[in-house]
Design an enzyme around this catalytic site. Structure first.
Site, mmCIF file in Angstrom:
data_model
loop_
_atom_site.group_PDB
_atom_site.id
_atom_site.type_symbol
_atom_site.label_atom_id
_atom_site.label_comp_id
_atom_site.label_asym_id
_atom_site.label_seq_id
_atom_site.Cartn_x
_atom_site.Cartn_y
_atom_site.Cartn_z
ATOM 1 N N VAL A 56 0.824 -1.205 0.000
ATOM 2 C CA VAL A 56 0.000 0.000 0.000
ATOM 3 C C VAL A 56 0.862 1.261 0.000
ATOM 4 O O VAL A 56 0.378 2.361 -0.293
ATOM 5 C CB VAL A 56 -0.977 -0.018 1.207
ATOM 6 C CG1 VAL A 56 -0.255 0.297 2.512
ATOM 7 C CG2 VAL A 56 -2.147 0.930 0.990
ATOM 8 N N TYR A 179 0.336 0.488 18.290
ATOM 9 C CA TYR A 179 -0.738 0.136 17.357
ATOM 10 C C TYR A 179 -1.912 1.091 17.481
ATOM 11 O O TYR A 179 -2.420 1.615 16.480
ATOM 12 C CB TYR A 179 -1.185 -1.299 17.606
ATOM 13 C CG TYR A 179 -2.458 -1.659 16.888
ATOM 14 C CD1 TYR A 179 -2.481 -1.782 15.499
ATOM 15 C CD2 TYR A 179 -3.641 -1.878 17.587
ATOM 16 C CE1 TYR A 179 -3.650 -2.105 14.828
ATOM 17 C CE2 TYR A 179 -4.813 -2.200 16.921
ATOM 18 C CZ TYR A 179 -4.815 -2.315 15.544
ATOM 19 O OH TYR A 179 -5.975 -2.623 14.876
ATOM 20 N N ASN A 208 -13.296 -6.815 19.145
ATOM 21 C CA ASN A 208 -12.488 -8.032 19.015
ATOM 22 C C ASN A 208 -13.079 -8.951 17.945
ATOM 23 O O ASN A 208 -14.010 -9.701 18.223
ATOM 24 C CB ASN A 208 -12.384 -8.752 20.361
ATOM 25 C CG ASN A 208 -11.502 -8.003 21.333
ATOM 26 O OD1 ASN A 208 -11.867 -6.933 21.824
ATOM 27 N ND2 ASN A 208 -10.331 -8.538 21.604
#
Length: 356
Positions: A56, A179, A208
């Site tokens: 990407v 993250y 999740n």
């Protein structure tokens, strides 16, 4: 609609591609097939789906892939907490530089629709209420407290026990890992692109996600994958802390449907704006409950609660997905028990057999 799905060969991305094709759209897969996400060759996309193997961050490849595209579903990212802080440069490069390169290519190509894979991690801890002080935001848990088995955050004002609740999209961001910081930066970049280019953008803040095709237990996998892999090895799942951590486990096919609904609704959304939506089941469960449900469905050993911990993990984070239901009409359809039964007997990514 012709949709470029970055990370379209990955766990969530491949389900989105299948969902879009089933709904009559024309997905195009762009994926670099990193070893961290693909321990073996991924399953082939549906018949007739175009595949571009590229990073990407590769601007020229993106420019070619974006020809004739109506919207982008951006799933490509490094996920999970990783190994340690040494992963930080790669997280920032993959997630943030990659998103910036993608958005620049979209601006040049005139593509004005985006659905971004966001994350619940941007919130840090979830919602907490103190009986005396009302809504409060406890700070990060300390090694001393965790080592002593004091896992529950206390009121920062009086030290009282707190009641966890559902977090909504108006909660302030408080990313507590590399993250999480990169996922919030992705949203900021997408919002800046929407304002500058008149784009229409949605960020789906996944909770999740679990289900068929999860990657095996690499340092970047989720807790459900760790437990499922342990059971396949004939071992008991190892549950950190006391197992009381509350999460919202949402099935991957429900997440794929949320992406499809969001893409189909882009044309009617206000240009120049990014809107964030929590994407969860609305049915909170503890990590211990999930481990037990999965072990029983698999027919494996009962989980072992270890008391171990990881600094940076949050205690409770569960979603209110009312905004997504109200504005786009999406609701999770796969119940926790049903999803765990299916997941217990589904192959993990990188393996060829459900029982490995």
């Amino acid at each position: 609609m012709r949709v470029l799905v970055t990370g379209g060969a990955g766990f969530i991305g491949s389900h989105i591609v299948t969902m879009l094709a089933a709904r009559g759209h024309e997905p195009v897969v762009l994926d670099v097939l990193t070893s961290a996400a693909h321990l073996a060759a991924p399953p082939p996309p549906p018949a007739g789906v175009e595949w571009v193997r590229a990073d990407v961050r590769d601007g020229p490849a993106l420019a070619r892939a974006l020809r004739g595209v109506d919207a982008v579903c951006h799933q490509a990212a490094m996920v999970g907490l990783g190994k340690d802080f040494a992963d930080a440069p790669e997280y920032v490069s993959c997630n943030d530089l990659g998103t910036a390169v993608l958005l620049a290519a979209m601006a040049e190509a005139g593509v004005r629709g985006l659905v971004l894979a966001g994350s619940m991690a941007v919130y840090g801890e979830g919602r907490y209420d103190c009986p005396r002080h009302g809504r409060v935001r406890p700070g990060p848990r300390t090694a001393a407290d965790l080592g002593a088995g004091r896992f529950e955050p206390a009121c920062p004002c009086c030290g009282a026990e707190l009641a966890p609740g559902l977090v909504d999209e108006d909660a302030p961001a408080d990313p507590r890992s590399v993250y999480a910081a990169t996922k919030l930066a992705q949203e900021y970049l997408a919002a800046a692109w929407a304002r500058a280019c008149g784009g229409r953008a949605v960020a789906l803040r996944y909770h999740n996600v679990y289900g068929p095709g999860m990657p095996r237990d690499t340092p970047y996998a989720g807790v459900a994958s760790f437990f499922r892999s342990a059971l396949a090895r004939g071992q008991a799942p190892r549950v950190f802390e006391d197992g009381g951590q509350r999460r919202d486990f949402v099935h991957v096919r429900d997440v794929a449907a949320a992406n499809a609904v969001a893409l189909e609704a882009l044309v009617g959304r206000e240009p120049g704006v990014l809107t964030a939506f929590n994407t969860g089941s609305g049915e909170p469960h503890t990590v211990g409950e999930m481990a037990r449900a999965l072990a029983r469905a698999y027919g494996g050993a009962e989980p072992v609660v270890t008391g171990e911990y990881r600094l940076g993990d949050v205690r409770h984070i569960t979603a209110s997905s009312r905004r997504l239901a109200g504005e786009l009409g999406w609701r999770a359809e796969i119940a926790f028990a049903e999803g765990m039964r299916e997941f217990a007997h589904s192959p993990l990514r990188g393996t060829g057999d459900a029982r490995e």
